[in-house]
Design an enzyme around this catalytic site. Structure first.
Site, mmCIF file in Angstrom:
data_model
loop_
_atom_site.group_PDB
_atom_site.id
_atom_site.type_symbol
_atom_site.label_atom_id
_atom_site.label_comp_id
_atom_site.label_asym_id
_atom_site.label_seq_id
_atom_site.Cartn_x
_atom_site.Cartn_y
_atom_site.Cartn_z
ATOM 1 N N CYS A 1 1.745 9.118 16.943
ATOM 2 C CA CYS A 1 2.625 8.115 16.341
ATOM 3 C C CYS A 1 4.015 8.291 16.948
ATOM 4 O O CYS A 1 4.345 9.348 17.484
ATOM 5 C CB CYS A 1 2.747 8.315 14.837
ATOM 6 S SG CYS A 1 1.223 8.050 13.918
ATOM 7 N N CYS B 1 2.118 10.942 5.066
ATOM 8 C CA CYS B 1 0.984 10.302 5.749
ATOM 9 C C CYS B 1 -0.360 10.772 5.205
ATOM 10 O O CYS B 1 -0.594 11.968 5.052
ATOM 11 C CB CYS B 1 1.042 10.609 7.238
ATOM 12 S SG CYS B 1 -0.348 9.925 8.164
ATOM 13 N N ASP C 1 -6.488 3.455 -2.939
ATOM 14 C CA ASP C 1 -7.662 3.809 -2.155
ATOM 15 C C ASP C 1 -8.347 4.937 -2.903
ATOM 16 O O ASP C 1 -7.789 6.022 -3.054
ATOM 17 C CB ASP C 1 -7.237 4.252 -0.740
ATOM 18 C CG ASP C 1 -8.165 3.691 0.307
ATOM 19 O OD1 ASP C 1 -9.396 3.827 0.116
ATOM 20 O OD2 ASP C 1 -7.675 3.132 1.302
ATOM 21 N N ARG D 1 -16.219 1.067 6.830
ATOM 22 C CA ARG D 1 -16.471 1.237 5.409
ATOM 23 C C ARG D 1 -16.847 -0.083 4.743
ATOM 24 O O ARG D 1 -17.630 -0.129 3.822
ATOM 25 C CB ARG D 1 -15.214 1.820 4.747
ATOM 26 C CG ARG D 1 -15.390 2.141 3.297
ATOM 27 C CD ARG D 1 -14.332 3.110 2.809
ATOM 28 N NE ARG D 1 -12.990 2.558 2.914
ATOM 29 C CZ ARG D 1 -11.890 3.264 2.680
ATOM 30 N NH1 ARG D 1 -11.982 4.531 2.347
ATOM 31 N NH2 ARG D 1 -10.711 2.710 2.778
ATOM 32 N N TYR D 2 -16.198 -1.166 5.186
ATOM 33 C CA TYR D 2 -16.500 -2.490 4.644
ATOM 34 C C TYR D 2 -17.341 -3.220 5.681
ATOM 35 O O TYR D 2 -17.108 -3.065 6.877
ATOM 36 C CB TYR D 2 -15.209 -3.272 4.405
ATOM 37 C CG TYR D 2 -14.213 -2.532 3.531
ATOM 38 C CD1 TYR D 2 -14.418 -2.449 2.161
ATOM 39 C CD2 TYR D 2 -13.097 -1.927 4.072
ATOM 40 C CE1 TYR D 2 -13.512 -1.768 1.356
ATOM 41 C CE2 TYR D 2 -12.188 -1.254 3.273
ATOM 42 C CZ TYR D 2 -12.400 -1.179 1.915
ATOM 43 O OH TYR D 2 -11.512 -0.513 1.128
ATOM 44 N N ASP E 1 -1.718 8.262 -1.555
ATOM 45 C CA ASP E 1 -3.012 8.942 -1.455
ATOM 46 C C ASP E 1 -2.845 10.442 -1.695
ATOM 47 O O ASP E 1 -1.742 10.981 -1.625
ATOM 48 C CB ASP E 1 -3.622 8.707 -0.071
ATOM 49 C CG ASP E 1 -4.038 7.262 0.122
ATOM 50 O OD1 ASP E 1 -4.693 6.717 -0.793
ATOM 51 O OD2 ASP E 1 -3.711 6.677 1.173
ATOM 52 N N LYS F 1 -10.652 0.456 -1.228
ATOM 53 C CA LYS F 1 -9.412 0.057 -1.903
ATOM 54 C C LYS F 1 -9.720 -0.839 -3.082
ATOM 55 O O LYS F 1 -10.552 -1.734 -2.965
ATOM 56 C CB LYS F 1 -8.541 -0.756 -0.928
ATOM 57 C CG LYS F 1 -7.944 0.036 0.191
ATOM 58 C CD LYS F 1 -7.045 -0.886 1.017
ATOM 59 C CE LYS F 1 -6.700 -0.266 2.345
ATOM 60 N NZ LYS F 1 -7.878 -0.018 3.196
ATOM 61 N N ARG G 1 -3.101 10.521 6.796
ATOM 62 C CA ARG G 1 -3.882 11.106 7.901
ATOM 63 C C ARG G 1 -3.112 12.261 8.534
ATOM 64 O O ARG G 1 -3.287 12.582 9.703
ATOM 65 C CB ARG G 1 -4.205 10.047 8.965
ATOM 66 C CG ARG G 1 -5.158 8.993 8.472
ATOM 67 C CD ARG G 1 -5.984 8.377 9.601
ATOM 68 N NE ARG G 1 -6.823 7.324 9.073
ATOM 69 C CZ ARG G 1 -6.540 6.019 9.148
ATOM 70 N NH1 ARG G 1 -5.450 5.613 9.781
ATOM 71 N NH2 ARG G 1 -7.341 5.135 8.611
ATOM 72 N N CYS H 1 5.405 10.412 9.306
ATOM 73 C CA CYS H 1 5.866 10.235 7.936
ATOM 74 C C CYS H 1 5.406 11.436 7.122
ATOM 75 O O CYS H 1 4.267 11.888 7.256
ATOM 76 C CB CYS H 1 5.266 8.956 7.360
ATOM 77 S SG CYS H 1 5.604 7.507 8.385
ATOM 78 N N ARG I 1 -15.406 -5.500 8.601
ATOM 79 C CA ARG I 1 -14.272 -5.041 9.393
ATOM 80 C C ARG I 1 -14.326 -3.536 9.585
ATOM 81 O O ARG I 1 -14.782 -2.815 8.707
ATOM 82 C CB ARG I 1 -12.945 -5.442 8.735
ATOM 83 C CG ARG I 1 -12.760 -4.950 7.305
ATOM 84 C CD ARG I 1 -11.928 -5.977 6.531
ATOM 85 N NE ARG I 1 -11.475 -5.505 5.237
ATOM 86 C CZ ARG I 1 -12.177 -5.602 4.112
ATOM 87 N NH1 ARG I 1 -13.412 -6.087 4.115
ATOM 88 N NH2 ARG I 1 -11.657 -5.205 2.968
HETATM 89 C C1 LIG Z 1 -7.843 -0.172 4.490
HETATM 90 C C2 LIG Z 1 -9.071 -0.239 5.297
HETATM 91 C C3 LIG Z 1 -9.491 -1.452 5.879
HETATM 92 C C4 LIG Z 1 -8.716 -2.737 5.744
HETATM 93 O O1 LIG Z 1 -8.785 -3.247 4.453
HETATM 94 P P1 LIG Z 1 -8.128 -4.666 4.143
HETATM 95 O O2 LIG Z 1 -8.276 -4.795 2.662
HETATM 96 O O3 LIG Z 1 -8.906 -5.694 4.911
HETATM 97 O O4 LIG Z 1 -6.702 -4.607 4.608
HETATM 98 C C5 LIG Z 1 -10.661 -1.462 6.591
HETATM 99 N N1 LIG Z 1 -11.393 -0.340 6.750
HETATM 100 C C6 LIG Z 1 -11.026 0.826 6.204
HETATM 101 C C7 LIG Z 1 -11.891 2.007 6.407
HETATM 102 C C8 LIG Z 1 -9.846 0.922 5.473
HETATM 103 O O5 LIG Z 1 -9.484 2.106 4.943
#
Ligand SMILES: *Cc1c(COP(=O)(O)O)cnc(C)c1O
Length: 338
Positions: free
Chosen positions: A106, A113, A311, A93-94, A274, A318, A115, A110, A97
Site C-alpha cells: 500500500c 487495517c 463484516d 465469498r459471494y 473489524d 457483510k 489485513r 493504516c 463477485r
Molecule cells: C467486501 C467484499 C466484497 C464486496 O462486497 P460489496 O457488498 O459488493 O461491496 C466482495 N468479496 C469479498 C470477499 C468481500 O469481503
C-alpha cells in the site's frame, strides 16, 4: 516542496525525526514496526495537524504502543479471507463477485487495517505464475460477474502493469465490470497521473471506491486526484471505517459525507471496525454506530448516506446494521426528533 523528492516515512527513527512520536515511545514503536508495516506519505504528513495531540489524521497512520495489545476476540484473518481463497490472490465469498489482490503493498499503512497481518513487509506482488492462475480461475468461473481489485492497494502498481491486468480481466466475457478499492487518491495523490487514468480506462466499465475517513483527508491535492478520475468518466464511491477518536461523532461524519457528495463521490459503506489484532483502541460498539446512523438520517441528504455494514468475523459476509426505527410500543420514531 516537490513531493517526488520527499520520502515516505517508514522507520520509527524517521517518525521521531519528524516529531510524530516521542523519544520515550520509540522502543515500543520499534516493536510495533517489527510486526506491522508503517508508511506515511508526504500527502499524509501535510494533512497532519502537529499542534493537535488528538489529530484524527495522525491517529490513522502514526503507530502507537496500543497496537501491541491484542484482545482475545481479535484474529489475524478477521473476515475469513483465507477460508474463501480458491487460488492465491483471489477471495470468492459471494457468487457474483470476487476479490483479486494483485499486490500486498500500500502507499500508506493504516493502523486499523483488517489485513494488517498480510500487507507490507516484502514479497508484495503476486508473481506472474500466480497472477496467471488467479486470472485463470476467474476465467473458468462464469458466476463471477465483477472483479474487485484490492490488496494491498492496486493503484501502487505501475500504470503499465495495471493496464495489462485490466485488459486481461476485461477480455473475460462473463466479467461485466471491474472495481478498484484504493486509498491512493487521498494518501498519495501524485500517483494519479494521466497514464494511471488511461490504464484504468483500458477495459470494461470500472468503478473506483476510495477509502477516506475524515474530511480533512480531502485536501486540495486529494480532491484534484479524485476529480481527474471523475472527469475521465470513472464513477467514484467511498468507503469509511468507523473509528474511535477519528470519526465517531455525527458532526465529523456529516462533514465528511457532505464533502464527498459535493465532490461527486457517493458514500457507499461505513464499515464497523473489524477484529484485526491490536486495534481495540479504534473500535466503537455497534450501538454507537447505530445511534450515529439514526442521527445522520435526520439531518443528511439521502445521497450522502452510506450503508453501515458489519463484516461478520470468520467469513460469513457483510451485513447492513440498521438503527431501530420503532419504539418499545412499535410506534415509528421520526428521525427528525433524535
Ligand atoms: C467486501 C467484499 C466484497 C464486496 O462486497 P460489496 O457488498 O459488493 O461491496 C466482495 N468479496 C469479498 C470477499 C468481500 O469481503
Amino acid at each position: 516542496m516537490d513531493d517526488s523528492k520527499r520520502p515516505t516515512l517508514r522507520a520509527p527513527a524517521a517518525l521521531l525525526a519528524e516529531g510524530l512520536i516521542d523519544a520515550d515511545a520509540r522502543a515500543a514503536i520499534e516493536r510495533v514496526a517489527e510486526r506491522y508495516a508503517i508508511a506515511i506519505t508526504p500527502d499524509v504528513l501535510d494533512a497532519i495537524d502537529r499542534a493537535d495531540p488528538a489529530d484524527p489524521i495522525a491517529r490513522q497512520y502514526v503507530p502507537t504502543a496500543a497496537e501491541l495489545e491484542t484482545t482475545p476476540e481479535e484474529r489475524a484473518d478477521p473476515i475469513g479471507d483465507d477460508s474463501h481463497a480458491p487460488v492465491k490472490g483471489v477471495v470468492h465469498r459471494y457468487p457474483d463477485r470476487a476479490l483479486l489482490k494483485p499486490t500486498h503493498a500500500c502507499a500508506v499503512y493504516c493502523r486499523f487495517c483488517f489485513r494488517r497481518e498480510t500487507v507490507g513487509h516484502g514479497g508484495e506482488a503476486l508473481d506472474p505464475a500466480a497472477l496467471d492462475a488467479a486470472i485463470g480461475h476467474i476465467a473458468a468461473t462464469p458466476a463471477i460477474r465483477e472483479v474487485i481489485l484490492t490488496g494491498g492497494d492496486p493503484l501502487v502498481l505501475s500504470p503499465r502493469r495495471l493496464r495489462d491486468l485490466i485488459e486481461r480481466l476485461s477480455a473475460i466475457e462473463h466479467v461485466d465490470w471491474l472495481r478498484v478499492h484504493t486509498r491512493v487518491p487521498v494518501a498519495d495523490s501524485g500517483r494519479v497521473t494521466p497514464e494511471l487514468v488511461e490504464a484504468l480506462k483500458a477495459g470494461k466499465t470500472i468503478w473506483v471506491a476510495v477509502h477516506v475517513n475524515h474530511a480533512r483527508e480531502l485536501t486540495p491535492a486529494a480532491l484534484a486526484a479524485c476529480a481527474k478520475l471523475v472527469d475521465a468518466g470513472i464513477p467514484l464511491v467511498s468507503q469509511t471505517v468507523l473509528l474511535k477518536g477519528v470519526n465517531d461523532d455525527a458532526d465529523t461524519l456529516d462533514t465528511l459525507f457532505r464533502a464527498l457528495v459535493k465532490n461527486r463521490i457517493k458514500p457507499y459503506y461505513l464499515h464497523h471496525g473489524d477484529l484485526a489484532p491490536g486495534t481495540s483502541h479504534f473500535r466503537t460498539t455497534l450501538d454507537d454506530g447505530r445511534a450515529l446512523m439514526r442521527t445522520l438520517r435526520g439531518r443528511l441528504s439521502g445521497l450522502a448516506q452510506p450503508t453501515y455494514v458489519l463484516d461478520i468475523p470468520g467469513g460469513t459476509g457483510k451485513i447492513p446494521v440498521q438503527p431501530d426505527w420503532f419504539d418499545a410500543d412499535g410506534r415509528p420514531i421520526s428521525p427528525l426528533k433524535v
